[in-house]
Design a protein around this motif. Structure first.
Motif, PDB file in Angstrom:
ATOM      1  N   TYR A 177       0.849  -1.205   0.000  1.00 47.60           N
ATOM      2  CA  TYR A 177       0.000   0.000   0.000  1.00 47.60           C
ATOM      3  C   TYR A 177       0.881   1.251   0.000  1.00 47.60           C
ATOM      4  O   TYR A 177       0.639   2.202  -0.758  1.00 47.60           O
ATOM      5  CB  TYR A 177      -0.920   0.006   1.211  1.00 47.60           C
ATOM      6  CG  TYR A 177      -1.931   1.127   1.187  1.00 47.60           C
ATOM      7  CD1 TYR A 177      -3.137   0.969   0.522  1.00 47.60           C
ATOM      8  CD2 TYR A 177      -1.675   2.347   1.817  1.00 47.60           C
ATOM      9  CE1 TYR A 177      -4.067   2.000   0.483  1.00 47.60           C
ATOM     10  CE2 TYR A 177      -2.594   3.378   1.782  1.00 47.60           C
ATOM     11  CZ  TYR A 177      -3.790   3.202   1.115  1.00 47.60           C
ATOM     12  OH  TYR A 177      -4.699   4.236   1.070  1.00 47.60           O
ATOM     13  N   SER A 196       2.604   1.847  -3.347  1.00 47.82           N
ATOM     14  CA  SER A 196       1.762   2.366  -4.432  1.00 47.82           C
ATOM     15  C   SER A 196       1.949   3.868  -4.630  1.00 47.82           C
ATOM     16  O   SER A 196       1.605   4.407  -5.677  1.00 47.82           O
ATOM     17  CB  SER A 196       0.285   2.058  -4.150  1.00 47.82           C
ATOM     18  OG  SER A 196      -0.202   2.809  -3.042  1.00 47.82           O
ATOM     19  N   THR A 241      -7.920   5.364  -3.384  1.00 51.45           N
ATOM     20  CA  THR A 241      -7.685   4.484  -2.239  1.00 51.45           C
ATOM     21  C   THR A 241      -8.044   3.046  -2.590  1.00 51.45           C
ATOM     22  O   THR A 241      -7.335   2.105  -2.218  1.00 51.45           O
ATOM     23  CB  THR A 241      -8.518   4.944  -1.033  1.00 51.45           C
ATOM     24  OG1 THR A 241      -8.136   6.280  -0.683  1.00 51.45           O
ATOM     25  CG2 THR A 241      -8.295   4.027   0.165  1.00 51.45           C
ATOM     26  N   LYS A 242      -9.139   2.862  -3.335  1.00 52.27           N
ATOM     27  CA  LYS A 242      -9.545   1.514  -3.755  1.00 52.27           C
ATOM     28  C   LYS A 242      -8.483   0.887  -4.655  1.00 52.27           C
ATOM     29  O   LYS A 242      -8.175  -0.300  -4.530  1.00 52.27           O
ATOM     30  CB  LYS A 242     -10.882   1.565  -4.493  1.00 52.27           C
ATOM     31  CG  LYS A 242     -11.398   0.182  -4.913  1.00 52.27           C
ATOM     32  CD  LYS A 242     -12.726   0.274  -5.620  1.00 52.27           C
ATOM     33  CE  LYS A 242     -13.235  -1.114  -6.021  1.00 52.27           C
ATOM     34  NZ  LYS A 242     -12.287  -1.859  -6.865  1.00 52.27           N
ATOM     35  N   ASP A 243      -7.917   1.706  -5.569  1.00 51.91           N
ATOM     36  CA  ASP A 243      -6.858   1.202  -6.454  1.00 51.91           C
ATOM     37  C   ASP A 243      -5.664   0.715  -5.638  1.00 51.91           C
ATOM     38  O   ASP A 243      -5.071  -0.327  -5.933  1.00 51.91           O
ATOM     39  CB  ASP A 243      -6.405   2.282  -7.430  1.00 51.91           C
ATOM     40  CG  ASP A 243      -7.476   2.640  -8.443  1.00 51.91           C
ATOM     41  OD1 ASP A 243      -8.314   1.767  -8.743  1.00 51.91           O
ATOM     42  OD2 ASP A 243      -7.470   3.793  -8.922  1.00 51.91           O
ATOM     43  N   ARG A 244      -5.302   1.489  -4.621  1.00 51.17           N
ATOM     44  CA  ARG A 244      -4.145   1.131  -3.805  1.00 51.17           C
ATOM     45  C   ARG A 244      -4.415  -0.144  -2.998  1.00 51.17           C
ATOM     46  O   ARG A 244      -3.535  -0.998  -2.849  1.00 51.17           O
ATOM     47  CB  ARG A 244      -3.779   2.285  -2.871  1.00 51.17           C
ATOM     48  CG  ARG A 244      -3.392   3.563  -3.605  1.00 51.17           C
ATOM     49  CD  ARG A 244      -2.871   4.639  -2.650  1.00 51.17           C
ATOM     50  NE  ARG A 244      -2.821   5.926  -3.321  1.00 51.17           N
ATOM     51  CZ  ARG A 244      -1.876   6.292  -4.182  1.00 51.17           C
ATOM     52  NH1 ARG A 244      -0.911   5.455  -4.476  1.00 51.17           N
ATOM     53  NH2 ARG A 244      -1.911   7.485  -4.740  1.00 51.17           N
ATOM     54  N   ILE A 245      -5.630  -0.267  -2.493  1.00 53.53           N
ATOM     55  CA  ILE A 245      -5.997  -1.476  -1.748  1.00 53.53           C
ATOM     56  C   ILE A 245      -5.979  -2.689  -2.675  1.00 53.53           C
ATOM     57  O   ILE A 245      -5.470  -3.758  -2.314  1.00 53.53           O
ATOM     58  CB  ILE A 245      -7.382  -1.308  -1.091  1.00 53.53           C
ATOM     59  CG1 ILE A 245      -7.295  -0.268   0.051  1.00 53.53           C
ATOM     60  CG2 ILE A 245      -7.898  -2.634  -0.549  1.00 53.53           C
ATOM     61  CD1 ILE A 245      -8.638   0.082   0.671  1.00 53.53           C
ATOM     62  N   ASP A 246      -6.538  -2.521  -3.881  1.00 54.43           N
ATOM     63  CA  ASP A 246      -6.532  -3.619  -4.856  1.00 54.43           C
ATOM     64  C   ASP A 246      -5.099  -4.013  -5.228  1.00 54.43           C
ATOM     65  O   ASP A 246      -4.782  -5.199  -5.365  1.00 54.43           O
ATOM     66  CB  ASP A 246      -7.303  -3.214  -6.121  1.00 54.43           C
ATOM     67  CG  ASP A 246      -8.801  -3.143  -5.878  1.00 54.43           C
ATOM     68  OD1 ASP A 246      -9.267  -3.720  -4.883  1.00 54.43           O
ATOM     69  OD2 ASP A 246      -9.495  -2.479  -6.680  1.00 54.43           O
ATOM     70  N   PHE A 247      -4.228  -2.993  -5.403  1.00 54.26           N
ATOM     71  CA  PHE A 247      -2.817  -3.259  -5.713  1.00 54.26           C
ATOM     72  C   PHE A 247      -2.169  -4.045  -4.581  1.00 54.26           C
ATOM     73  O   PHE A 247      -1.440  -5.025  -4.823  1.00 54.26           O
ATOM     74  CB  PHE A 247      -2.078  -1.935  -5.926  1.00 54.26           C
ATOM     75  CG  PHE A 247      -0.583  -2.070  -6.007  1.00 54.26           C
ATOM     76  CD1 PHE A 247       0.028  -2.579  -7.145  1.00 54.26           C
ATOM     77  CD2 PHE A 247       0.225  -1.698  -4.936  1.00 54.26           C
ATOM     78  CE1 PHE A 247       1.415  -2.713  -7.219  1.00 54.26           C
ATOM     79  CE2 PHE A 247       1.608  -1.831  -4.998  1.00 54.26           C
ATOM     80  CZ  PHE A 247       2.199  -2.329  -6.145  1.00 54.26           C
ATOM     81  N   LYS A 277      -3.649  -5.977  -2.348  1.00 48.75           N
ATOM     82  CA  LYS A 277      -4.190  -7.339  -2.338  1.00 48.75           C
ATOM     83  C   LYS A 277      -3.511  -8.199  -3.405  1.00 48.75           C
ATOM     84  O   LYS A 277      -3.153  -9.355  -3.154  1.00 48.75           O
ATOM     85  CB  LYS A 277      -5.694  -7.302  -2.592  1.00 48.75           C
ATOM     86  CG  LYS A 277      -6.529  -6.785  -1.437  1.00 48.75           C
ATOM     87  CD  LYS A 277      -8.002  -6.799  -1.828  1.00 48.75           C
ATOM     88  CE  LYS A 277      -8.891  -6.280  -0.710  1.00 48.75           C
ATOM     89  NZ  LYS A 277     -10.318  -6.219  -1.129  1.00 48.75           N
ATOM     90  N   ASP A 278      -3.372  -7.617  -4.601  1.00 43.53           N
ATOM     91  CA  ASP A 278      -2.738  -8.366  -5.702  1.00 43.53           C
ATOM     92  C   ASP A 278      -1.301  -8.732  -5.357  1.00 43.53           C
ATOM     93  O   ASP A 278      -0.827  -9.827  -5.687  1.00 43.53           O
ATOM     94  CB  ASP A 278      -2.765  -7.543  -6.995  1.00 43.53           C
ATOM     95  CG  ASP A 278      -4.171  -7.406  -7.569  1.00 43.53           C
ATOM     96  OD1 ASP A 278      -5.042  -8.214  -7.192  1.00 43.53           O
ATOM     97  OD2 ASP A 278      -4.398  -6.475  -8.372  1.00 43.53           O
ATOM     98  N   GLN A 279      -0.578  -7.799  -4.707  1.00 44.37           N
ATOM     99  CA  GLN A 279       0.801  -8.074  -4.309  1.00 44.37           C
ATOM    100  C   GLN A 279       0.873  -9.206  -3.301  1.00 44.37           C
ATOM    101  O   GLN A 279       1.758 -10.068  -3.372  1.00 44.37           O
ATOM    102  CB  GLN A 279       1.442  -6.810  -3.717  1.00 44.37           C
ATOM    103  CG  GLN A 279       1.818  -5.752  -4.731  1.00 44.37           C
ATOM    104  CD  GLN A 279       2.994  -6.202  -5.588  1.00 44.37           C
ATOM    105  OE1 GLN A 279       2.805  -6.748  -6.679  1.00 44.37           O
ATOM    106  NE2 GLN A 279       4.187  -5.979  -5.115  1.00 44.37           N
TER     107      GLN A 279
END
Length: 334
Positions: free
Chosen positions: A64, A67, A194-200, A202-204
């Protein structure tokens, strides 16, 4: 102080999990946790769950934060500095990138291609697999905070010194030409929500867990075997603190292997519990993570044999010095 100790025991060492697994082994498997079989099952279940919980939480938090610093922005920040300052920043950057040695090489290529001195790129390449924030927390959960912090400090020092030496030797001609010839596109970084960063993040977590899960299981399995099945007398005869060659043997045994720090920590834990010197165990761990054979093969694709040999020699010598130092002064951290 009491509150900090309680938090350390429950959140890092996960005593609640240790007690829960003890109940599981006794009541479900009907085994004594002090027996070889029961102790091995307890060690395996407890360490696997603990490592994956800590790993997932820490990688999510680190990713996070990452990002906010994409490679292009990071390159620009590093490009403002030169000399040992740039090496220090590059080594520190490596501590917040949870990559194994093979995963670090593409970023190393990117930094070099983008115009950063190769010594700065090598500081990153040394520190990234060797020291990261997740490994610090895991080291603290297995040993203690003194050892974790000391490990980070010596890892960063090795990365800075190694990169600085390579810079001073002016070895750019030993980097393959294609690394310098590719064009770097200046692309504006899209502002992430913020959603993009959380998704990133999670993917990591998913990506890294997919890469390391097998090594964690193998490492914990080996650790359980060492801890419960191999007599202490055999291990100390080979790697005991009184053996002058123990650090050398541990380092060179570790190099041909391939795992990341999360897979080697349980082995280091089991070795120390069996009476192996702290420096010997850490040398094995560092040899596996920083100088694995697969990463050397990958690195050979981008640097010529002379530079590869110098890099491996500097890191190996550094690991050996660190190992003997920890063996000599490890009592200060226990």
């Amino acid at each position: 102080m009491y509150i900090f100790q309680w938090l350390n025991n429950q959140l890092l060492k996960m005593e609640w999990l240790h007690n829960l697994v003890t109940v599981l082994v006794r009541n479900v498997f009907r085994l004594d946790v002090n027996s070889k079989v029961g102790g091995s099952i307890h060690f395996f279940i407890y360490d696997v769950i603990k490592i994956f919980i800590l790993l997932s939480v820490l990688i999510f938090m680190i990713s996070y934060i990452q990002s906010f610093f994409p490679p292009e922005r990071t390159r620009k920040i590093l490009g403002r500095f030169s000399g040992i300052t740039a090496n220090i920043l590059s080594a520190l950057l490596g501590t917040v990138t949870p990559f194994c040695s093979c995963s670090s090489i593409p970023l190393f290529i990117g930094f070099t291609n983008a115009g950063l001195p190769i010594g700065v790129s090598f500081s990153f390449l040394i520190s990234s697999p060797l020291v990261d924030l997740a490994s610090v927390i895991l080291l603290a959960s297995i040993f203690n905070w003194k050892i974790a912090i000391a490990y980070v400090v010596v890892g960063i020092v090795l990365a800075v010194i190694g990169g600085t030496i390579i810079s001073k030797l002016k070895l750019e001609k030993y980097v393959e030409p294609f690394v310098f010839n590719n064009k770097v596109l200046e692309v504006e970084q899209e502002e992430l929500t913020t959603k993009d960063r959380i998704d990133f993040a999670k993917d990591q977590v998913l990506d890294i867990v997919k890469k390391v899960w097998l090594y964690v299981l193998i490492g914990v399995g080996i650790g359980a075997a060492i801890h419960n099945w191999i007599p202490e007398s055999i291990i100390t005869a080979l790697l005991g603190q009184g053996k002058w060659y123990s650090v050398l043997l541990a380092t060179f045994v570790g190099v041909p292997m391939y795992a990341d720090i999360f897979g080697t920590l349980p082995i280091a834990e089991a070795l120390v519990l069996k009476g192996v010197g702290l420096g010997t165990a850490l040398s094995f761990m560092m040899g596996v993570t920083a100088l694995s054979l697969p990463s050397m093969i990958m690195l050979k694709k981008v640097v010529k044999p002379k530079l590869l040999a110098i890099f491996a020699g500097i890191v190996t010598l550094g690991i050996i010095i660190i190992g003997y130092s920890f063996n000599a002064f490890g009592y200060l951290f226990m």
